[in-house]
Design an enzyme around this catalytic site. Structure first.
Site, PDB file in Angstrom:
ATOM      1  N   LYS A 250       0.830  -1.205   0.000  1.00 54.85           N
ATOM      2  CA  LYS A 250       0.000   0.000   0.000  1.00 54.85           C
ATOM      3  C   LYS A 250       0.868   1.260   0.000  1.00 54.85           C
ATOM      4  CE  LYS A 250      -3.995  -2.091   2.081  1.00 54.85           C
ATOM      5  NZ  LYS A 250      -4.803  -2.346   3.257  1.00 54.85           N
TER       6      LYS A 250
HETATM    7  N1  GLU Z   1      -8.108  -7.540   5.947  1.00 51.07           N
HETATM    8  C1  GLU Z   1      -7.095  -8.388   5.403  1.00 51.07           C
HETATM    9  C2  GLU Z   1      -6.168  -7.592   4.515  1.00 51.07           C
HETATM   10  O1  GLU Z   1      -6.529  -6.514   4.076  1.00 51.07           O
HETATM   11  C3  GLU Z   1      -7.656  -9.507   4.591  1.00 51.07           C
HETATM   12  C4  GLU Z   1      -8.057 -10.655   5.406  1.00 51.07           C
HETATM   13  C5  GLU Z   1      -8.504 -11.871   4.679  1.00 51.07           C
HETATM   14  O2  GLU Z   1      -8.690 -11.836   3.465  1.00 51.07           O
HETATM   15  O3  GLU Z   1      -8.723 -12.853   5.349  1.00 51.07           O
HETATM   16  O4  GLU Z   1      -5.074  -8.035   4.268  1.00 51.07           O
END
Ligand code: GLU
Length: 464
Positions: A250
């Site tokens: 990011k």
């Molecule tokens: N919130 C997690 C992320 O942005 C993704 C979690 C998942 O896909 O289990 O990396």
């Protein structure tokens, strides 16, 4: 009712989506749409410090821009909501309580200092740091005063085996995990717990996500089992690398979707290039519906893929060339003072095959819709010896010619060549620069045709 695929994309709103996140979203969407299933969008915002509503908003915008619609989500709602983790905290508390009651989780009062000491000792002994289970059997004992406990999951020691849709059969020895925290002392669920509760209650039956989560999966499976929920299937996608062979993050803005959109890339081109990251549906440009029809987890690659900017450019060029002029005009929000819509349409139609991006298209169109000011390169060419004389000859010949078409263009150019002896760049560049204000652009014959006799003469007047 028969089986319905329920897939999800679960971004954390801690930054803008990049090509790698877009690939996870796209593959989940394709997987759901392929089988007429549901695609769910869940916002994982339990990291209150780093999560921002503005990121959530731009994630939703980016997904919509790509054409990935969701059936349930924070804005659309759905019967398994809420779809933001920050609004589900009570659910996590409830299920953590259930585990404690069942003797599958416990409150841990160890202080930070003790945990650090433990970690240091283990590291010094060359062992992987993990919690030693000291508070496992405190039941009945008086908890120490003044310490707000965390909740830890009692990790059963066994080998977890699961079948990964991309990697095949995977085995993990849970003895290396150690009892991990599922609820922080602030009462907020840890990521590894929230994600399991959500996937279970939202009835997600197939999880497609990045390889960076593969080491979390044994924990998730153990929790599913302890909570009595049905374990979903998993497919972990090898990471997407940048040209420097480092996984996209990011933090690099170059592959942020927003940046690509602002630099004139079309959503369908981004979709086409992202679809080729670990999947090979052939090189032909495809619509989202065609990609969905072709999608299959079995065809996904096990090795990481490199984001190829050249391929994106190729798809973008194809996408632009394939659009009709009116759609391109809308995308560029163009208007042409003085020139009718038809005229603008004709210009766009004539130049679109040369454009690599929408920004490039705008540049190619610009000389025909306003009165262009020469750029630095053009000024250099126009200031060179012989340029003035050449343009005077040109003006003379255009004045004597009738309407501009391919034949009159050739005759005019032959005439200038004959009179001045200039050829190649020396012949074309000053003409191009005088007529368009730049030294790059579409073929000269098209410049003549699009400008027409009157505007050619008017533009030449400035230089002779
Ligand atoms: N919130 C997690 C992320 O942005 C993704 C979690 C998942 O896909 O289990 O990396």
């Amino acid at each position: 009712m028969g089986f319905t695929v329920r897939a999800r994309f679960a971004p954390s709103p801690t930054g803008d989506l990049h090509i790698g996140n877009a690939r996870t979203a796209l593959f989940n969407w394709l997987f759901a749409r392929h089988s007429g299933g549901r695609f769910i969008l869940r916002i994982e915002d339990t990291d209150f410090e780093r999560s921002k509503r503005s990121y959530e908003k731009s994630i939703l915008e980016d997904l919509s821009w790509l054409g990935l619609d969701w059936d349930e989500g924070p804005d659309t709602g759905g019967d398994k909501g809420p779809y933001r983790q920050s609004e589900r905290l009570e659910l996590y508390k409830y299920h953590a309580g259930r585990l404690i009651e069942d003797g599958l989780a416990y409150r841990c009062y160890c202080t930070k200092e003790r945990l650090e000491e433990l970690k240091d000792k283990q590291t010094a002994a060359g062992a992987p740091p993990r919690y030693d289970g000291r508070c496992r059997d405190l039941a009945g004992a008086h908890p120490p005063a003044g310490v707000i406990p965390v909740v830890r999951f009692k990790v059963p020691v066994k080998t977890t085996t699961f079948y990964d849709g991309v990697h095949g059969l995977l085995k993990f020895d849970t003895a290396t995990i150690g009892d991990f925290v599922i609820m922080g002392s602030d009462g907020v669920a840890a990521y590894n717990f929230a994600v399991v509760i959500d996937d279970a209650l939202m009835e997600i039956n197939h999880i497609i996500r990045g390889d960076d989560h593969i080491s979390n999966t044994p924990r998730h499976i153990l929790l599913f089992e302890a909570l009595g929920f049905k374990t979903p299937l998993y497919s972990h996608l090898p990471l997407v690398l940048g040209e420097d062979r480092i996984p996209l993050s990011k933090r690099d803005s170059a592959t942020a979707l927003k940046r690509l959109r602002d630099s004139g890339y079309l959503a369908e081109a981004v979709v086409n290039s992202v679809a080729r990251l670990g999947w090979s549906p052939g090189e032909d440009f495809m619509t989202l519906a065609e990609l969905a029809a072709a999608f299959s987890l079995e065809k996904l690659s096990r090795s990481s893929s490199v984001f190829d900017k050249e391929r994106l450019k190729y798809y973008n060029k194809t996408a632009i060339a394939g659009k009709d002029a009116q759609s391109l005009i809308r995308l560029l929000s163009l208007s042409a003072p003085g020139a009718g819509e038809d005229r603008l349409g004709e210009v766009v139609e004539a130049v679109k095959a040369n454009a690599e991006t929408l920004t490039g298209l705008k540049t190619l169109v610009a000389p025909f819709i306003g009165e262009p000011l020469p750029d630095e390169e053009a000024l250099k060419v126009l200031g060179a010896d012989g340029a003035g004389a050449l343009l005077r000859e040109l003006k003379d010949l255009v004045e004597r010619a009738g309407p501009i078409d391919e034949a009159s263009f050739s005759a005019i150019m032959d005439g200038v060549k004959e009179k001045t002896g200039a050829k190649g760049k020396k012949l074309f560049m000053p003409i191009r620069a005088a007529l368009t204000g730049t030294t790059a652009g579409i073929e000269l014959v098209n410049i003549f045709r699009l400008l027409g006799r009157e505007r050619i003469l008017k533009r030449l007047d400035r230089w002779v």
